[in-house]
Design a protein around this motif. Structure first.
Motif, mmCIF file in Angstrom:
data_model
loop_
_atom_site.group_PDB
_atom_site.id
_atom_site.type_symbol
_atom_site.label_atom_id
_atom_site.label_comp_id
_atom_site.label_asym_id
_atom_site.label_seq_id
_atom_site.Cartn_x
_atom_site.Cartn_y
_atom_site.Cartn_z
ATOM 1 N N UNK A 1 46.363 38.047 45.404
ATOM 2 C CA UNK A 1 47.803 38.284 45.930
ATOM 3 C C UNK A 1 47.954 37.423 47.185
ATOM 4 N N UNK A 2 48.879 36.867 47.416
ATOM 5 C CA UNK A 2 49.079 36.303 48.600
ATOM 6 C C UNK A 2 49.980 37.178 49.486
ATOM 7 N N UNK B 1 42.303 50.202 35.074
ATOM 8 C CA UNK B 1 43.073 49.194 36.132
ATOM 9 C C UNK B 1 42.183 49.416 37.228
ATOM 10 N N UNK B 2 41.714 48.280 37.758
ATOM 11 C CA UNK B 2 40.970 48.404 39.143
ATOM 12 C C UNK B 2 41.700 47.300 40.133
ATOM 13 N N UNK B 3 41.265 47.336 41.298
ATOM 14 C CA UNK B 3 41.548 46.363 42.315
ATOM 15 C C UNK B 3 40.362 45.819 42.634
ATOM 16 N N UNK B 4 40.216 44.429 42.733
ATOM 17 C CA UNK B 4 38.862 43.610 42.997
ATOM 18 C C UNK B 4 39.390 43.029 44.576
ATOM 19 N N UNK B 5 38.349 43.922 45.356
ATOM 20 C CA UNK B 5 38.600 43.560 46.582
ATOM 21 C C UNK B 5 38.120 42.132 47.277
ATOM 22 N N UNK B 6 38.560 41.628 48.178
ATOM 23 C CA UNK B 6 38.231 40.182 48.377
ATOM 24 C C UNK B 6 36.542 39.999 48.858
ATOM 25 N N UNK C 1 44.910 39.042 48.988
ATOM 26 C CA UNK C 1 43.577 38.613 49.005
ATOM 27 C C UNK C 1 43.028 39.230 47.870
ATOM 28 N N UNK C 2 43.261 40.403 47.432
ATOM 29 C CA UNK C 2 42.830 41.414 46.453
ATOM 30 C C UNK C 2 43.605 40.846 44.861
ATOM 31 N N UNK C 3 42.667 41.313 43.983
ATOM 32 C CA UNK C 3 43.222 40.860 42.626
ATOM 33 C C UNK C 3 43.242 42.455 41.884
ATOM 34 N N UNK C 4 44.014 42.373 40.964
ATOM 35 C CA UNK C 4 44.019 43.554 40.040
ATOM 36 C C UNK C 4 43.313 43.150 38.754
ATOM 37 N N UNK C 5 42.465 43.913 38.113
ATOM 38 C CA UNK C 5 41.697 43.813 36.788
ATOM 39 C C UNK C 5 41.942 44.832 35.907
#
Length: 560
Positions: free
Chosen positions: A423-424, A452-457, A506-510
């Motif tokens: 994410x920007x 559901x997870x957050x994938x951190x930078x 910078x994080x993503x959702x998984x």
């Protein structure tokens, strides 16, 4: 036991102070009456403990802590906590507990028994005619059963981490949990603790779920009875308020729960239904980074490996007493309760407040499951991802569970991962994610897990929330509708746990999508038979699933 079950402060210069717990006075400070028999209309008496401070000689409001658990003489502590705050403290046990266990029937008699207990309390010389209730889990449920027909003396309830029978315990979205056996075995029948190896032995043997208690050497009546109600049928629904009863609930209510509380979807559903059927409901809701314990007692500073924000380090028990003081004694309303919804946003060290669930978000993010990615653009070309689940292979488990909230490696366990681009801009997830899965399967049913997870930078994963549910009940939890093998089916879901967390740039959702095969929940082999009766012999050929790319999830968010 199963991971799902173990699953505010005062505003000072912009932050919430940690509550201090008043010390319990010495034993000599109280008048304690143990094993008091309270009569009920059924003819079955209820055992209770009554605690009063000796220095209190005038009638006082009473605080009832109704419980299905009997531990030991220390149970009087709940009465003492109330007496120390200048109430009469009552600990009352469910029928059969401490008397005759043959009369015990979990969830079935609270609606009338607790009414009669309150009626008796309100007429005693030491009571001023007003009663409040608080407490968590089964005790939280009992309060909702009580207000189906609210006694005039009952002025408020504080249901904390309240289970909803048949909705989140002993099954969640119609998927039976091991806790259906463990709960009664340990807490009611007081038998020797089940060996930690028991669910793994059941898993390896491949015997029917309804035979799990045979591995402990007996038939568990409660476990067996619950398994005869796999639908969310009238047996379960009759235990909680009807729409008409919700509409009549006029007393003020405070509900508390946690993002990682196993009973959260039940606690949240009570709140939703009360506000749905009573537009003037005086009902407040508090939620934060707590498990089943923290949502009713004291927060864990490190929860499943995650250091909670300092403002979240508060006591839900102390908040309950502040609320009781507010309603029963006219003291100020707890400072945290600035609006009907009060939630702690993980990662921001702040609490936020909103008048309703609908008002906490400004947008919804929709992601389609397309080629191992979560994309915001609806795919123009129809594709699918294939998954094969061999139930006979006991070397591999399909299990979403991780013992920590924050961790480094995600074990895919035969499932599928779908990931967003980074994410920007940052945003906040607030609420429960929902979705609709599109699938073609080779069998008549399956149990689905979508975590559901957050994938951190930095590459670490942050567990946010999870859905588990039976496909054949997705459209109607009260009526099973088997899937047609080889036919594309739409499987909606919405009963997932509320979570609030800032997702940084910078994080993503998984999304981790799977079909269950592990020792901690029932295994649905897909034969179409009653799932609790299925064995490994019903597995047949491996389950083949095509997850189509018109599947999507929707996540409620507040953008920065």
């Amino acid at each position: 036991m199963k991971h799902l079950f173990w699953i505010i402060g005062l505003l000072l210069t912009g932050s919430f102070a940690v509550f201090s717990q008043p010390a319990i006075a010495s034993e000599s400070a109280y008048t304690i009456q143990d094993s008091v028999q309270i009569p009920t209309r059924s003819g079955v008496s209820i055992s209770a403990i009554i605690v009063r401070k000796k220095t209190n000689t005038v009638p006082l409001p009473a605080v009832l802590f109704y419980t299905t658990y009997y531990q030991n003489a220390n149970d009087a502590t709940f009465g003492k906590k109330s007496a120390d705050r200048d109430y009469v403290g009552i600990v009352a046990y469910a029928r059969g507990i401490k008397t005759n266990l043959k009369q015990y029937a979990p969830y079935e008699h609270e609606g009338t028994d607790v009414y009669d207990i309150i009626d008796w309390i309100s007429k005693q010389s030491w009571c001023d005619g007003t009663v409040g209730m608080y407490g968590g889990s089964y005790t939280g449920y009992s309060q909702w059963a009580t207000v189906k027909n609210c006694h005039p003396a009952l002025k408020t309830i504080v249901p904390q981490v309240a289970v909803m029978p048949g909705y989140d315990m002993p099954m969640e979205n119609n998927v039976q949990l091991n806790s259906g056996l463990y709960w009664s075995h340990d807490n009611i029948y007081k038998k020797e603790p089940l060996p930690r190896s028991l669910p793994f032995e059941w898993f390896e043997k491949g015997i029917a779920f309804k035979e799990m208690d045979s591995l402990a050497g007996y038939k568990n009546p409660i476990f067996q009875k619950w398994l005869t109600h796999p639908d969310y049928d009238n047996y379960w629904q009759s235990m909680v308020p009807t729409p008409e009863e919700y509409a009549r609930i006029a007393i003020p209510i405070l509900s508390t729960t946690g993002y990682y509380d196993g009973a959260q979807i039940g606690a949240l559903q009570y709140f939703k239904l009360h506000h749905k059927y009573n537009k003037n409901a005086n009902h407040y809701f508090v939620i934060g980074p707590y498990d089943h314990w923290g949502g009713q007692r004291k927060a864990a500073k490190k929860l499943m490996g995650y250091d909670i924000d300092p403002v979240a380090d508060v006591s839900m028990m102390e908040l309950a007493y502040q609320w009781l003081d507010y309603i029963l004694k006219g003291k100020p309303k707890p400072e945290l309760l600035k609006d009907k919804i009060n939630y702690q946003v993980m990662g921001t060290n702040t609490w936020r407040h909103a008048p309703s669930l609908e008002k906490i978000n400004t947008d919804t993010l929709t992601f389609y499951l397309n080629g191992k990615t979560l994309t915001s653009v609806r795919p123009k070309i129809r594709k699918s991802e294939k998954q094969i689940l061999d139930f006979k292979n006991r070397e591999q488990q399909n299990n979403y569970y991780t013992p920590e909230i924050l961790f480094k490696n995600l074990d895919v366990s035969g499932g599928l991962l779908y990931t967003t681009p980074a994410f920007e801009q940052s945003f906040t997830i607030n609420g429960s994610f929902i979705g609709k899965l599109s699938a073609t399967i080779s069998k008549k049913d399956m149990d689905i897990s979508a975590a559901l997870y957050e994938l951190l930078p930095d590459g670490n994963y942050f567990f946010l929330t999870r859905y588990v549910g039976r496909a054949s009940y997705a459209k109607n939890p009260s009526k099973r509708q088997l899937l047609q093998p080889g036919k594309k089916e739409l499987i909606p879901f919405e009963n997932t746990r509320f979570v609030s967390k800032k997702i940084n740039a910078g994080s993503r959702l998984v999304l981790f999508l799977n079909s269950n095969k592990h020792p901690f929940e029932i295994i649905n082999y897909g034969s179409g038979k009653a799932v609790a009766s299925e064995t490994l012999h019903d597995a047949g050929k491996p389950l083949q699933i095509e997850w189509h790319n018109d599947s999507y999830i929707r996540i409620p968010v507040a953008k920065e």
